[in-house]
Design a protein around this motif. Structure first.
Motif, PDB file in Angstrom:
ATOM      1  N   ALA A  11      49.619  47.346  61.742  1.00 14.69           N
ATOM      2  CA  ALA A  11      50.445  46.058  61.418  1.00 14.69           C
ATOM      3  C   ALA A  11      49.641  44.847  61.673  1.00 14.69           C
ATOM      4  N   ALA A  12      48.643  44.744  62.528  1.00 10.61           N
ATOM      5  CA  ALA A  12      47.872  43.536  63.150  1.00 10.61           C
ATOM      6  C   ALA A  12      46.795  43.228  62.011  1.00 10.61           C
ATOM      7  N   LEU A  13      46.841  44.378  61.032  1.00 10.17           N
ATOM      8  CA  LEU A  13      45.654  43.870  59.739  1.00 10.17           C
ATOM      9  C   LEU A  13      46.519  42.978  58.998  1.00 10.17           C
ATOM     10  N   LYS A  14      45.796  42.461  58.087  1.00 11.93           N
ATOM     11  CA  LYS A  14      46.309  41.536  57.162  1.00 11.93           C
ATOM     12  C   LYS A  14      46.053  42.309  55.653  1.00 11.93           C
ATOM     13  N   CYS A  15      47.081  41.793  54.773  1.00  8.65           N
ATOM     14  CA  CYS A  15      46.979  42.236  53.344  1.00  8.65           C
ATOM     15  C   CYS A  15      45.755  42.029  52.532  1.00  8.65           C
ATOM     16  N   SER A  16      45.120  42.674  52.092  1.00  4.51           N
ATOM     17  CA  SER A  16      43.968  42.275  51.165  1.00  4.51           C
ATOM     18  C   SER A  16      44.073  41.512  50.180  1.00  4.51           C
ATOM     19  N   GLN A  17      45.161  41.463  49.581  1.00  3.44           N
ATOM     20  CA  GLN A  17      45.851  40.549  48.449  1.00  3.44           C
ATOM     21  C   GLN A  17      46.177  39.361  48.730  1.00  3.44           C
ATOM     22  N   CYS A  18      47.195  39.125  49.585  1.00  2.63           N
ATOM     23  CA  CYS A  18      47.857  37.970  50.109  1.00  2.63           C
ATOM     24  C   CYS A  18      47.563  37.443  51.616  1.00  2.63           C
ATOM     25  N   SER A  19      46.838  38.150  52.224  1.00  2.00           N
ATOM     26  CA  SER A  19      46.457  38.067  53.661  1.00  2.00           C
ATOM     27  C   SER A  19      47.850  37.727  54.495  1.00  2.00           C
ATOM     28  N   ALA A  20      49.000  38.449  54.023  1.00  3.07           N
ATOM     29  CA  ALA A  20      50.022  38.297  54.967  1.00  3.07           C
ATOM     30  C   ALA A  20      49.553  39.322  55.833  1.00  3.07           C
ATOM     31  N   SER A  21      50.309  39.447  57.219  1.00  2.68           N
ATOM     32  CA  SER A  21      50.414  40.270  58.124  1.00  2.68           C
ATOM     33  C   SER A  21      51.473  41.356  57.795  1.00  2.68           C
ATOM     34  N   VAL A  41      50.671  51.192  54.358  1.00  2.00           N
ATOM     35  CA  VAL A  41      51.362  50.001  54.392  1.00  2.00           C
ATOM     36  C   VAL A  41      51.619  49.270  53.084  1.00  2.00           C
ATOM     37  N   ASP A  42      53.111  48.941  53.521  1.00  2.00           N
ATOM     38  CA  ASP A  42      53.602  47.826  52.145  1.00  2.00           C
ATOM     39  C   ASP A  42      53.771  46.594  52.650  1.00  2.00           C
ATOM     40  N   CYS A  43      53.153  45.696  51.952  1.00  2.00           N
ATOM     41  CA  CYS A  43      53.106  44.238  52.224  1.00  2.00           C
ATOM     42  C   CYS A  43      54.346  43.750  51.718  1.00  2.00           C
ATOM     43  N   SER A  44      55.171  43.349  52.669  1.00  2.87           N
ATOM     44  CA  SER A  44      56.332  42.531  52.448  1.00  2.87           C
ATOM     45  C   SER A  44      56.105  41.140  51.687  1.00  2.87           C
ATOM     46  N   GLY A  45      54.982  40.618  51.731  1.00  4.32           N
ATOM     47  CA  GLY A  45      54.461  39.263  50.974  1.00  4.32           C
ATOM     48  C   GLY A  45      54.428  39.676  49.549  1.00  4.32           C
ATOM     49  N   CYS A  46      53.512  40.702  49.113  1.00  2.00           N
ATOM     50  CA  CYS A  46      53.427  40.657  47.756  1.00  2.00           C
ATOM     51  C   CYS A  46      53.567  41.955  47.226  1.00  2.00           C
ATOM     52  N   GLY A  47      53.961  42.990  47.860  1.00  2.00           N
ATOM     53  CA  GLY A  47      54.281  44.250  47.490  1.00  2.00           C
ATOM     54  C   GLY A  47      53.124  45.291  47.217  1.00  2.00           C
ATOM     55  N   ARG A  49      50.289  47.805  48.134  1.00  4.17           N
ATOM     56  CA  ARG A  49      50.425  48.802  49.003  1.00  4.17           C
ATOM     57  C   ARG A  49      48.953  49.596  49.496  1.00  4.17           C
ATOM     58  N   GLU A  50      48.661  49.494  50.438  1.00  8.52           N
ATOM     59  CA  GLU A  50      47.365  50.116  50.999  1.00  8.52           C
ATOM     60  C   GLU A  50      47.409  51.115  51.819  1.00  8.52           C
ATOM     61  N   MET A  51      46.222  51.913  51.878  1.00  2.31           N
ATOM     62  CA  MET A  51      46.051  52.995  52.854  1.00  2.31           C
ATOM     63  C   MET A  51      44.981  52.519  53.756  1.00  2.31           C
ATOM     64  N   SER A  82      40.477  50.643  52.856  1.00  3.87           N
ATOM     65  CA  SER A  82      40.222  51.492  51.605  1.00  3.87           C
ATOM     66  C   SER A  82      38.682  51.666  51.498  1.00  3.87           C
ATOM     67  N   ASP A  83      37.876  51.332  52.254  1.00  2.00           N
ATOM     68  CA  ASP A  83      36.539  51.833  51.823  1.00  2.00           C
ATOM     69  C   ASP A  83      36.065  53.215  51.934  1.00  2.00           C
ATOM     70  N   ASP A  84      36.808  53.808  52.728  1.00  2.00           N
ATOM     71  CA  ASP A  84      36.735  55.213  53.016  1.00  2.00           C
ATOM     72  C   ASP A  84      37.445  56.185  51.974  1.00  2.00           C
ATOM     73  N   LEU A  85      37.256  55.636  50.902  1.00  2.00           N
ATOM     74  CA  LEU A  85      38.217  56.558  49.676  1.00  2.00           C
ATOM     75  C   LEU A  85      37.838  58.031  49.685  1.00  2.00           C
TER      76      LEU A  85
END
Ligand SMILES: [Zn+2]
Length: 106
Positions: A11-21, A41-47, A49-51, A82-85
Motif C-alpha cells: 500500500a505504500a507504493l504509488k499508482c503508476s497511472q495517477c501516483s496516488a497511494s 491492488v485497486d487504485c481508489s484514485g483512478c480505478g 488495477r495493478e498486480m 508489473s515488470d516481472d510479468l
C-alpha cells in the motif's frame, strides 16, 4: 512475514497511472510461490488495477523476524511490480483458484 505487514508495504507504493497511494484495504493477497508474494491492488484514485509481485527475502534466523519493525521489514521486500510479468503469468497459469476467472476479462 505476515500478510498484513506485506499489504501495508504494498500500500505504500504509488499508482503508476495517477501516483496516488494505495489503501491497505484495497490490497488483495493472491498467493505466494516460494519467496514471491503476489498482490492485486485497486487504485481508489483512478480505478487502475495493478498486480504487484513482492520478493520476500527471509532473514537467516527466522525467529528474529519478530524483532523487525515495519520499516525494517520493508527493506526486505522488493516490489517487482508489473515488470516481472513472465513469472507472474507462469504463476497464474499454475494457479487453479478462483482468480483465473478474474483475469479472463483483462
Ligand atoms: Zn491511480
Amino acid at each position: 512475514m505476515e500478510q498484513e505487514v506485506l499489504k501495508r508495504i504494498v500500500a505504500a507504493l504509488k499508482c503508476s497511472q495517477c501516483s496516488a497511494s494505495f489503501a491497505p484495504e484495497k490490497v488483495s493477497f493472491l498467493g505466494s510461490k516460494e519467496d514471491v508474494w503476489y498482490f492485486m491492488v485497486d487504485c481508489s484514485g483512478c480505478g487502475n488495477r495493478e498486480m504487484v509481485a513482492a520478493l520476500v527475502q527471509h532473514a537467516a534466523e527466522p525467529q528474529q523476524c519478530t524483532d523487525l519493525t515495519e520499516s525494517e521489514a520493508g527493506r526486505l521486500v522488493h516490489a517487482v511490480k508489473s515488470d516481472d510479468l513472465i513469472d507472474m503469468h507462469r504463476y497464474l497459469k499454475d494457479f487453479s483458484g478462483d482468480f483465473k476467472s478474474l483475469f479472463t476479462g483483462m
